[in-house]
Design an enzyme around this catalytic site. Structure first.
Site, PDB file in Angstrom:
ATOM      1  N   CYS A  93      41.274  -1.389 -19.102  1.00  0.00           N
ATOM      2  CA  CYS A  93      42.687  -1.260 -19.482  1.00  0.00           C
ATOM      3  C   CYS A  93      43.542  -0.967 -18.247  1.00  0.00           C
ATOM      4  O   CYS A  93      43.037  -0.490 -17.231  1.00  0.00           O
ATOM      5  CB  CYS A  93      42.879  -0.136 -20.489  1.00  0.00           C
ATOM      6  SG  CYS A  93      42.057  -0.408 -22.066  1.00  0.00           S
ATOM      7  N   HIS A 143      49.605   1.804 -21.967  1.00  0.00           N
ATOM      8  CA  HIS A 143      48.136   1.742 -21.867  1.00  0.00           C
ATOM      9  C   HIS A 143      47.759   0.381 -22.467  1.00  0.00           C
ATOM     10  O   HIS A 143      47.675   0.218 -23.682  1.00  0.00           O
ATOM     11  CB  HIS A 143      47.498   2.896 -22.635  1.00  0.00           C
ATOM     12  CG  HIS A 143      46.009   2.986 -22.452  1.00  0.00           C
ATOM     13  ND1 HIS A 143      45.350   4.178 -22.284  1.00  0.00           N
ATOM     14  CD2 HIS A 143      45.035   2.033 -22.412  1.00  0.00           C
ATOM     15  CE1 HIS A 143      44.044   3.957 -22.150  1.00  0.00           C
ATOM     16  NE2 HIS A 143      43.833   2.662 -22.242  1.00  0.00           N
ATOM     17  N   THR A 169      47.710   9.292 -19.607  1.00  0.00           N
ATOM     18  CA  THR A 169      46.857   8.398 -20.386  1.00  0.00           C
ATOM     19  C   THR A 169      45.419   8.544 -19.913  1.00  0.00           C
ATOM     20  O   THR A 169      45.157   8.670 -18.725  1.00  0.00           O
ATOM     21  CB  THR A 169      47.371   6.935 -20.356  1.00  0.00           C
ATOM     22  OG1 THR A 169      46.720   6.198 -21.379  1.00  0.00           O
ATOM     23  CG2 THR A 169      47.167   6.261 -19.017  1.00  0.00           C
TER      24      THR A 169
END
Lengths: 171, 203
Positions: A28, A45, A22
């Site tokens: 995040c 994510h 990711t």
């Protein structure tokens, strides 16, 4: 070895020789759940800590909901159990949750809130965290090698225009 | 954000952005930074992953100046630019000062101040158009993966919506090469107020 990319708000699952990846985590958070015996993993994510109350009970697809920590982690546990993994065999990795800018406001503390919410969910499911790299003020790209259980975290090195120019000249 | 604007409103929004874009072009010309030749504005609704990839590869390391906007227009503002562009700014400022070497700290500070002037030039003209008051926080300049920097701006909208209104003005060289991009993510209410003041809902 194939690479499976996990975009914002997604969760993906893989086994054996696959690499889950990711990109560009800022505030995040990526939670990775892994069964080291069966070599099965899930990666998320996560963008936001919790679903707002008014949205609870609404029909939402798995893709849409998994941007929230309090939806993504339970969904990952459920899906891994469906794949034959026992909850007690799972371990977790938590990465991200930076505060990219110093400007203070409640909204901008979302990195910390994402980490807290993710850890709360892991505690609820009694899944131990074996590695955590959270906070700070840097973006992170994460790779998880399912076969080996290796977690690779890439960050950028901060530099000033002048420092970078020197580096370029040297090379 | 309670709804989406239609095609006509989006065209007005692009017209408004061009006011800011032209102001910045003029600002560059006053500084004799003539490499920046034109501005191109787009208003669109984007999903979160598209915002992250709007400026190309989301892992691309770029500079981003971040400001919050308050007053009659509200939202988050970014000015994203790459390393070449940062060098261009600071080299130009050095020439202006007749000082060939600066410490890293002075260079970073000069870059921040330059960007500060640029985003103020952009928004002051937009505010002046309808005699509105817009307050920009002093921009914080940061260098990192552009995806990590930009997703920061989506947090409020993405608590409720799957797509957000993204208004952007790209600055281009005569060759068409991208110089930098102003990205404005407004609140729905404030942009609606602005459009009314601008006369967009009356025409």
């Amino acid at each position: 070895m194939s690479v499976m990319r996990v975009k914002i708000g997604e969760v993906k699952f893989a086994e054996l020789s696959v690499v889950l990846r990711t990109h560009s985590l800022g505030s995040c958070v990526s939670v990775i759940l892994y069964d080291p015996q069966k070599k099965v993993a899930g990666m998320s994510h996560i963008l936001l800590p919790t679903v707002r109350t008014k949205e609870k009970g609404q029909e939402r697809s798995l893709f849409q909901s998994c941007k929230y920590a309090d939806v993504a982690v339970p969904e990952m546990v459920r899906e891994l159990e469906r794949l034959g993994v026992r909850r007690r065999d799972l371990v977790a990795y938590v990465v991200g949750g930076a505060e990219m800018f110093r400007m203070s406001s409640t909204t901008l503390k979302v990195g910390q809130m994402n980490v807290a919410s993710s850890k709360e969910q892991l505690e609820y499911f009694q899944i131990p965290i074996v590695r955590e790299e959270t906070g700070g003020d840097v973006g992170r790209t994460v790779e998880f090698h399912v076969e080996t259980g290796e977690l690779i975290i890439k960050t950028t090195e901060p530099f000033t225009p002048q420092a970078k120019r020197k580096k370029t000249t040297d090379s | 954000m309670e709804g989406k604007f239609g095609k006509t409103e989006m065209e007005y929004l692009e017209e408004i952005l061009m006011i800011g874009g032209n102001s910045v072009i003029q600002y560059f010309q006053e500084l004799e930074m003539t490499d920046v030749a034109s501005a191109c504005s787009v208003a669109s609704y984007l999903e979160v992953e598209d915002v992250a990839e709007m400026l190309g590869n989301e892992e691309k390391v770029m500079y981003s100046a971040y400001s919050t906007i308050e007053g009659e227009l509200e939202g988050n503002l970014f000015f994203a630019f790459d390393e070449r562009c940062a060098h261009y700014f600071t080299d130009h400022l050095k020439e202006g000062c007749g000082s060939p070497t600066w410490s890293d700290q002075v260079e970073s500070s000069a870059l921040s101040e330059f960007v500060n002037m640029l985003v103020h030039s952009y928004f002051n003209r937009i505010a002046d158009r309808v005699n509105s008051k817009i307050l920009l926080s002093s921009p914080e300049v940061k260098q990192d993966m552009i995806g990590a920097l930009l997703t920061h701006s989506l947090i409020e909208d993405m608590q409720v919506f799957e797509a957000t209104l993204v208004m952007r003005t790209s600055f281009l060289k005569a060759s068409g090469e991208l110089f930098g991009t102003v990205v404005f993510i407004p609140t729905y209410d404030s942009i609606q107020r602005y459009l009314r003041a601008y006369g967009a809902f009356r025409r």
